[in-house]
Write an enzyme that holds these catalytic residues in place. Structure first.
Site, mmCIF file in Angstrom:
data_model
loop_
_atom_site.group_PDB
_atom_site.id
_atom_site.type_symbol
_atom_site.label_atom_id
_atom_site.label_comp_id
_atom_site.label_asym_id
_atom_site.label_seq_id
_atom_site.Cartn_x
_atom_site.Cartn_y
_atom_site.Cartn_z
ATOM 1 N N LYS A 21 34.384 41.691 45.646
ATOM 2 C CA LYS A 21 35.311 41.748 46.914
ATOM 3 C C LYS A 21 35.820 43.101 47.173
ATOM 4 C CE LYS A 21 35.436 38.518 48.884
ATOM 5 N NZ LYS A 21 34.841 37.663 49.841
HETATM 6 N N1 PMP Z 1 33.573 34.321 43.121
HETATM 7 C C1 PMP Z 1 34.840 34.972 43.014
HETATM 8 C C2 PMP Z 1 35.616 34.982 41.699
HETATM 9 C C3 PMP Z 1 35.489 35.235 44.289
HETATM 10 O O1 PMP Z 1 36.660 35.767 44.378
HETATM 11 C C4 PMP Z 1 34.608 35.252 45.524
HETATM 12 C C5 PMP Z 1 35.185 35.491 46.712
HETATM 13 N N2 PMP Z 1 36.115 34.519 47.090
HETATM 14 C C6 PMP Z 1 33.459 34.632 45.426
HETATM 15 C C7 PMP Z 1 32.698 34.215 44.319
HETATM 16 C C8 PMP Z 1 32.505 34.350 46.732
HETATM 17 O O2 PMP Z 1 32.188 35.531 47.455
HETATM 18 P P1 PMP Z 1 32.098 35.315 48.881
HETATM 19 O O3 PMP Z 1 33.417 35.455 49.714
HETATM 20 O O4 PMP Z 1 31.386 36.529 49.572
HETATM 21 O O5 PMP Z 1 31.275 34.175 49.339
#
Ligand code: PMP
Length: 362
Positions: free
Chosen positions: A48
């Site tokens: 992120k």
């Molecule tokens: N895994 C973790 C540990 C995350 O913090 C996030 C983001 N919320 C994600 C996966 C998923 O990413 P995205 O928001 O791009 O779907």
């Protein structure tokens, strides 16, 4: 390119390695290559960081963020917040993060250490309730002069940075690693498997694969039991409303940036906490990678997908490249019971017996 001095920590976001998971692949009986993109090696510790930097820099160039005046407010499951707090520390913005109670103490501590203010919200508050992390962020924005929500759930720069950077980095690593007798490779990314929270990663990476690299690339989304992101809907109903411990993936609403178009995400797999955490242990002990819970979900989802018809074909084909995205690391979860019990669990082994024997002797 030879290493250069970076202007600041924002230059150490992304550019993460893609590594083979040969031992896990052998345990699963795979002939294909199993690869993982190690996003916990990004400077703030997760995938992120990429969107935080992209959203802040886009808002700056559009004149929406003004140093010394703007206050960045963001509802997040923590990792976007940490990325924002890194960028705000460097660029000199005040930063307020609204964070559901279920998210780890480690994330709150990292946020506070970076100078962000943190407001906790009830986990059970529905996303559109005024008490949810989203509702509280909106309330704060109305009250705080200069408050701005860049809104990862709607911001086009979220999927876009994955299309422009995360995806192309994966493609470049695969394309530039030659096939050999010991390590055959199709030379393409054949499958990508990853969890979805906002859905920015899966949507953007999928677009990079299908538009520019390999339109046959199969993209598999992983969604925790209790969340409603998977398609078709009936995948979600069995565990309607169930709470899950794994952080960062799954939601009770469909974010705008998540594409549920089967042209982008070919299929979805549901995973439970226990299997995700068991997979984390396998990744740690077999590959030496200190990943977080959603990386376990990605592996557990992959294991289930390899049992489907499409998955079996890939699993049994030498050289096919299957990429998992490991979104964050264990730093975020060191005090969580699921991790501590796994880490401290004694493995009955000859080595343990010899250690015990040696200690008794001395
Ligand atoms: N895994 C973790 C540990 C995350 O913090 C996030 C983001 N919320 C994600 C996966 C998923 O990413 P995205 O928001 O791009 O779907």
């Amino acid at each position: 390119m030879s290493p250069q001095i970076l202007d600041n920590a924002l230059g150490a976001i992304g550019h993460t390695p893609l590594v083979r998971l040969d031992k896990v692949a052998a345990q699963l009986g795979l002939k294909c290559n199993l690869l993982a993109k190690l996003e916990f090696l990004s400077v703030g510790g997760s995938i992120k960081d990429r969107i935080a930097k992209a959203m802040i820099e886009a808002a700056e160039s559009e004149g929406k963020l003004v140093p010394g005046q703007s206050v960045v407010i963001e509802p997040t499951s923590g990792n976007t917040g940490i990325g924002m707090a890194v960028a705000c520390a460097i660029k000199g913005y005040r930063c307020i993060i609204t964070l559901p109670n279920k998210m780890s103490l480690e994330k709150e501590a990292a946020l506070r250490a970076l100078g962000a203010e943190v407001v906790r919200t009830p986990t059970e508050a529905a996303w559109d309730s005024p008490d949810s992390h989203i509702g509280v962020a909106k309330k704060l924005q109305r009250r705080i002069p200069g408050g701005i929500i860049l809104d990862q759930y709607r911001n086009v720069n979220n999927p876009l940075i994955h299309e422009m950077a995360t995806g192309p980095e994966i493609i470049e690593a695969v394309v530039s690693t030659p096939s050999s007798t010991a390590r055959p490779s199709s030379g393409k990314v054949d499958v990508v498997i990853c969890g979805a929270g906002t859905g920015g990663t899966i949507t953007g990476v999928s677009r990079a694969m299908k538009k520019t690299h390999n339109k046959e690339c199969i993209v598999v989304g992983v969604d925790p039991k209790g969340s409603i992101l998977a398609v078709p809907e009936d995948l979600n109903t069995a565990d309607d409303g169930a709470m899950y411990v794994v952080e960062g993936i799954g939601y009770d609403f469909i974010p705008d940036v998540l594409s549920r178009d089967p042209a982008d995400v070919d299929s979805w797999i549901k995973t439970g906490d226990d299997e995700s955490f068991a997979a984390v242990r396998i990744i740690m002990r077999s590959e030496g990678l200190l990943v977080g819970g959603s990386s376990g979900s990605a592996l557990s989802g992959a294991e289930k997908w390899f049992k489907t018809e499409a998955g079996q074909k890939v699993a049994q084909t030498e050289g096919k490249n299957v990429v998992l995205i490991f979104a964050d690391g264990i730093r975020n979860y060191m005090s969580k019971p699921w991790f501590l019990s796994m880490a401290m669990e004694a493995e009955p082994s000859e080595l343990a017996a010899s250690i015990a024997g040696a200690l008794e002797e001395s």
